[in-house]
Scaffold this motif. Structure first.
Motif, PDB file in Angstrom:
ATOM      1  N   ARG A  10      -1.644  -8.450   6.872  1.00 14.29           N
ATOM      2  CA  ARG A  10      -2.587  -9.061   5.925  1.00 14.29           C
ATOM      3  C   ARG A  10      -2.945  -8.112   4.792  1.00 14.29           C
ATOM      4  NH1 ARG A  10      -6.985 -10.372  10.229  1.00 14.29           N
ATOM      5  NH2 ARG A  10      -6.185  -8.348  10.785  1.00 14.29           N
ATOM      6  N   THR A  11      -2.735  -6.817   4.983  1.00 15.04           N
ATOM      7  CA  THR A  11      -3.051  -5.828   3.941  1.00 15.04           C
ATOM      8  C   THR A  11      -1.797  -5.031   3.599  1.00 15.04           C
ATOM      9  OG1 THR A  11      -3.752  -4.250   5.631  1.00 15.04           O
ATOM     10  CG2 THR A  11      -5.470  -5.632   4.655  1.00 15.04           C
ATOM     11  N   ALA A  12      -0.746  -5.716   3.258  1.00 12.14           N
ATOM     12  CA  ALA A  12       0.564  -5.082   3.054  1.00 12.14           C
ATOM     13  C   ALA A  12       0.540  -4.033   1.947  1.00 12.14           C
ATOM     14  CB  ALA A  12       1.614  -6.142   2.759  1.00 12.14           C
ATOM     15  N   LEU A  13      -0.115  -4.311   0.824  1.00 12.46           N
ATOM     16  CA  LEU A  13      -0.117  -3.361  -0.287  1.00 12.46           C
ATOM     17  C   LEU A  13      -0.849  -2.071   0.093  1.00 12.46           C
ATOM     18  CD1 LEU A  13       0.676  -2.737  -3.169  1.00 12.46           C
ATOM     19  CD2 LEU A  13      -1.435  -3.837  -3.931  1.00 12.46           C
ATOM     20  N   ALA A  14      -2.012  -2.217   0.725  1.00 12.90           N
ATOM     21  CA  ALA A  14      -2.775  -1.025   1.140  1.00 12.90           C
ATOM     22  C   ALA A  14      -2.007  -0.231   2.188  1.00 12.90           C
ATOM     23  CB  ALA A  14      -4.146  -1.441   1.682  1.00 12.90           C
ATOM     24  N   LYS A  15      -1.344  -0.907   3.101  1.00 13.65           N
ATOM     25  CA  LYS A  15      -0.594  -0.221   4.149  1.00 13.65           C
ATOM     26  C   LYS A  15       0.635   0.483   3.568  1.00 13.65           C
ATOM     27  CE  LYS A  15      -3.144  -0.712   7.623  1.00 13.65           C
ATOM     28  NZ  LYS A  15      -3.675   0.489   8.280  1.00 13.65           N
ATOM     29  N   SER A  16       1.238  -0.101   2.540  1.00 16.21           N
ATOM     30  CA  SER A  16       2.366   0.542   1.877  1.00 16.21           C
ATOM     31  C   SER A  16       1.921   1.855   1.230  1.00 16.21           C
ATOM     32  CB  SER A  16       2.947  -0.398   0.822  1.00 16.21           C
ATOM     33  OG  SER A  16       3.928   0.251   0.073  1.00 16.21           O
ATOM     34  N   ARG A  17       0.773   1.827   0.576  1.00 16.09           N
ATOM     35  CA  ARG A  17       0.239   3.067  -0.034  1.00 16.09           C
ATOM     36  C   ARG A  17      -0.113   4.090   1.033  1.00 16.09           C
ATOM     37  NH1 ARG A  17      -3.567   0.191  -4.500  1.00 16.09           N
ATOM     38  NH2 ARG A  17      -1.911  -0.311  -5.963  1.00 16.09           N
ATOM     39  N   GLU A  18      -0.696   3.609   2.131  1.00 18.67           N
ATOM     40  CA  GLU A  18      -1.056   4.516   3.217  1.00 18.67           C
ATOM     41  C   GLU A  18       0.192   5.176   3.799  1.00 18.67           C
ATOM     42  OE1 GLU A  18      -3.064   4.486   7.677  1.00 18.67           O
ATOM     43  OE2 GLU A  18      -3.183   2.682   6.447  1.00 18.67           O
ATOM     44  N   MET A  19       1.262   4.404   3.961  1.00 14.74           N
ATOM     45  CA  MET A  19       2.497   4.975   4.498  1.00 14.74           C
ATOM     46  C   MET A  19       3.065   6.020   3.542  1.00 14.74           C
ATOM     47  SD  MET A  19       5.833   3.127   6.006  1.00 14.74           S
ATOM     48  CE  MET A  19       7.368   3.716   5.354  1.00 14.74           C
ATOM     49  N   ASN A  20       3.019   5.759   2.239  1.00 17.28           N
ATOM     50  CA  ASN A  20       3.497   6.745   1.264  1.00 17.28           C
ATOM     51  C   ASN A  20       2.690   8.034   1.349  1.00 17.28           C
ATOM     52  OD1 ASN A  20       5.528   5.106   0.297  1.00 17.28           O
ATOM     53  ND2 ASN A  20       4.280   4.266  -1.355  1.00 17.28           N
TER      54      ASN A  20
END
Length: 163
Positions: free
Chosen positions: A130-140
């Motif tokens: 549900r929070t794909a964009l935030a999780k993508s930044r967190e993974m980076n």
């Protein structure tokens, strides 16, 4: 006036005691004299890892020079990122991943065989679709932190290197 002098004396005494016992700040290593000048080689000299290792070496007063036959060499062979599933939500979506960052490198003294080393950094990473964009930044951010930690471990290996 006497209290200020006693306070100052206590500060000076504590600094001398911590310096005398070998205490060093984190990330600051005692580099052997034979490795204070090195050549840094890599498959991709513009990669993030190569730039981080270069920066860490400079911070630890390792002079980086061009490769020649009389200079010790740090060769960054490869780095890779793997991701494996650790757990699932009841809906079947992935809930948690494990990130594994691998770095292979060698240290070679002049006229000797290269000695291989490997660094592996692992981190758990929670995923929420549900929070794909935030999780993508967190993974980076996590991957960048893992690269920094790997660069620190490479400099640690240089500091601990024995012929």
């Amino acid at each position: 006036m006497l209290i200020k002098r006693i306070g100052f004396s206590m500060i000076v005494l504590s600094i001398m005691l911590t310096a005398g016992c070998g205490l060093r700040l984190q990330g600051s290593y005692l580099i052997p004299s034979k490795l204070q000048t090195m050549a840094l080689t890599s498959q991709d000299k513009y990669s993030k890892l190569t730039r981080l290792v270069n920066e860490r070496m400079r911070l630890n007063n390792i002079k980086i020079v061009e490769l020649d036959k009389s200079t010790p060499r740090l060769n960054l062979i490869s780095d890779s990122l793997e991701r494996s599933t650790l757990s699932f939500y009841p809906t079947g979506n992935v809930a948690e991943y494990e990130l594994m960052y691998h770095v292979n490198f060698t240290i070679q003294m002049p006229n000797e065989e290269a000695k291989p080393f490997q660094v592996e950094i692992r981190r758990d990473y929670l995923d929420d679709p549900r929070t794909a964009l935030a999780k993508s930044r967190e993974m980076n951010l996590l991957v960048n932190e893992m690269r920094i930690q790997a660069a620190d471990k490479i400099v640690q290996a240089i500091a601990a290197f024995k012929q």
